[in-house]
Design a protein around this motif. Structure first.
Motif, short mmCIF file in Angstrom:
data_model
loop_
_atom_site.label_atom_id
_atom_site.label_comp_id
_atom_site.label_asym_id
_atom_site.label_seq_id
_atom_site.Cartn_x
_atom_site.Cartn_y
_atom_site.Cartn_z
N ASP A 140 0.81 -1.23 0.00
CA ASP A 140 0.00 0.00 0.00
C ASP A 140 0.84 1.27 0.00
O ASP A 140 0.36 2.34 -0.38
CB ASP A 140 -0.93 0.03 1.21
N GLN A 141 2.09 1.17 0.43
CA GLN A 141 2.97 2.34 0.49
C GLN A 141 3.67 2.62 -0.83
O GLN A 141 4.34 3.64 -0.95
CB GLN A 141 4.01 2.16 1.59
N ILE A 142 3.54 1.74 -1.80
CA ILE A 142 4.18 1.93 -3.10
C ILE A 142 3.11 2.37 -4.10
O ILE A 142 2.22 1.59 -4.44
CB ILE A 142 4.85 0.64 -3.60
N ASP A 143 3.22 3.59 -4.54
CA ASP A 143 2.28 4.10 -5.54
C ASP A 143 2.59 3.45 -6.89
O ASP A 143 3.76 3.22 -7.22
CB ASP A 143 2.42 5.62 -5.64
N ASP A 144 1.56 3.16 -7.65
CA ASP A 144 1.75 2.53 -8.97
C ASP A 144 2.61 3.39 -9.89
O ASP A 144 3.20 2.88 -10.83
CB ASP A 144 0.41 2.25 -9.64
N ASP A 145 2.66 4.69 -9.64
CA ASP A 145 3.43 5.61 -10.49
C ASP A 145 4.75 6.06 -9.87
O ASP A 145 5.40 6.97 -10.39
CB ASP A 145 2.58 6.84 -10.84
N LEU A 146 5.16 5.42 -8.76
CA LEU A 146 6.46 5.74 -8.17
C LEU A 146 7.56 5.41 -9.17
O LEU A 146 7.61 4.29 -9.70
CB LEU A 146 6.68 4.92 -6.89
N ASP A 147 8.44 6.35 -9.43
CA ASP A 147 9.55 6.11 -10.35
C ASP A 147 10.59 5.27 -9.60
O ASP A 147 11.34 5.78 -8.77
CB ASP A 147 10.14 7.44 -10.82
N LEU A 148 10.62 3.99 -9.92
CA LEU A 148 11.50 3.06 -9.22
C LEU A 148 12.97 3.32 -9.48
O LEU A 148 13.82 3.07 -8.62
CB LEU A 148 11.15 1.62 -9.63
N ILE A 149 13.28 3.84 -10.65
CA ILE A 149 14.67 4.12 -11.00
C ILE A 149 15.12 5.43 -10.36
O ILE A 149 16.16 5.49 -9.70
CB ILE A 149 14.85 4.13 -12.54
N GLU A 150 14.34 6.47 -10.53
CA GLU A 150 14.69 7.79 -9.98
C GLU A 150 14.76 7.75 -8.44
O GLU A 150 15.61 8.41 -7.84
CB GLU A 150 13.66 8.84 -10.43
N SER A 151 13.89 6.96 -7.82
CA SER A 151 13.86 6.89 -6.36
C SER A 151 14.97 6.01 -5.79
O SER A 151 15.18 5.98 -4.58
CB SER A 151 12.51 6.35 -5.89
N GLY A 152 15.67 5.27 -6.65
CA GLY A 152 16.77 4.42 -6.20
C GLY A 152 16.36 3.02 -5.80
O GLY A 152 17.21 2.22 -5.39
N VAL A 153 15.08 2.70 -5.91
CA VAL A 153 14.65 1.33 -5.61
C VAL A 153 15.28 0.36 -6.59
O VAL A 153 15.72 -0.72 -6.22
CB VAL A 153 13.10 1.22 -5.65
N VAL A 154 15.35 0.75 -7.85
CA VAL A 154 15.92 -0.10 -8.90
C VAL A 154 17.12 0.62 -9.52
O VAL A 154 16.99 1.75 -9.98
CB VAL A 154 14.86 -0.41 -9.99
N ASP A 155 18.27 -0.05 -9.48
CA ASP A 155 19.46 0.44 -10.18
C ASP A 155 19.73 -0.50 -11.34
O ASP A 155 18.91 -1.36 -11.65
CB ASP A 155 20.65 0.56 -9.23
N SER A 156 20.85 -0.37 -11.99
CA SER A 156 21.10 -1.17 -13.20
C SER A 156 21.12 -2.68 -12.92
O SER A 156 20.55 -3.46 -13.69
CB SER A 156 22.40 -0.73 -13.88
N LEU A 157 21.73 -3.10 -11.84
CA LEU A 157 21.76 -4.53 -11.52
C LEU A 157 20.39 -5.03 -11.08
O LEU A 157 19.97 -6.13 -11.46
CB LEU A 157 22.80 -4.82 -10.44
N ARG A 158 19.71 -4.23 -10.30
CA ARG A 158 18.36 -4.61 -9.87
C ARG A 158 17.41 -4.64 -11.06
O ARG A 158 16.48 -5.45 -11.07
CB ARG A 158 17.86 -3.66 -8.79
N LEU A 159 17.63 -3.78 -12.03
CA LEU A 159 16.79 -3.79 -13.23
C LEU A 159 16.91 -5.13 -13.94
O LEU A 159 15.90 -5.70 -14.38
CB LEU A 159 17.19 -2.64 -14.16
N LEU A 160 18.11 -5.67 -14.01
CA LEU A 160 18.31 -6.98 -14.63
C LEU A 160 17.56 -8.07 -13.86
O LEU A 160 16.95 -8.96 -14.46
CB LEU A 160 19.79 -7.31 -14.73
N ARG A 161 17.61 -8.01 -12.54
CA ARG A 161 16.88 -8.98 -11.72
C ARG A 161 15.38 -8.85 -11.93
O ARG A 161 14.67 -9.85 -12.03
CB ARG A 161 17.21 -8.80 -10.25
N LEU A 162 14.90 -7.61 -12.00
CA LEU A 162 13.47 -7.36 -12.21
C LEU A 162 13.03 -7.89 -13.57
O LEU A 162 12.00 -8.57 -13.68
CB LEU A 162 13.19 -5.86 -12.09
#
Length: 87
Positions: free
Chosen positions: A24-46
């Motif tokens: 519930d705390q993650i908005d569907d429009d949260l920018d995962l990359i800009e916010s630092g949740v997803v970086d280049s390595l995490r993007l590959l995992r995702l």
């Protein structure tokens, strides 16, 4: 067939990257990359998880960070990959 749900995507993100929040705390429009949740390595995992979880052969689908920037973008990507437009 696995349905595309924001909750499933958020649950995976929490389990793998941000354990201190709830779906519930993650908005569907949260920018995962800009916010630092997803970086280049995490993007590959995702991308790998999306491919495995939803059965999308990534060799056949154009991969772009924009498709994984938000939960809403991931859902749209999965839906379009699973249901390609016919011409």
């Amino acid at each position: 067939m696995t349905t595309t749900s924001a909750t499933a995507i958020k649950t995976w993100l929490i389990a793998n990257f941000i354990p201190d929040v709830t779906p519930d705390q993650i908005d569907d429009d949260l920018d995962l990359i800009e916010s630092g949740v997803v970086d280049s390595l995490r993007l590959l995992r995702l991308i790998s998880w999306v491919s495995e979880h939803y059965g999308i052969p990534l060799d056949d689908v154009p991969i772009a960070p924009e498709n994984f920037r938000t939960v809403a973008a991931i859902r749209a990507f999965v839906e379009s990959a699973k249901n390609p437009a016919t011409t």
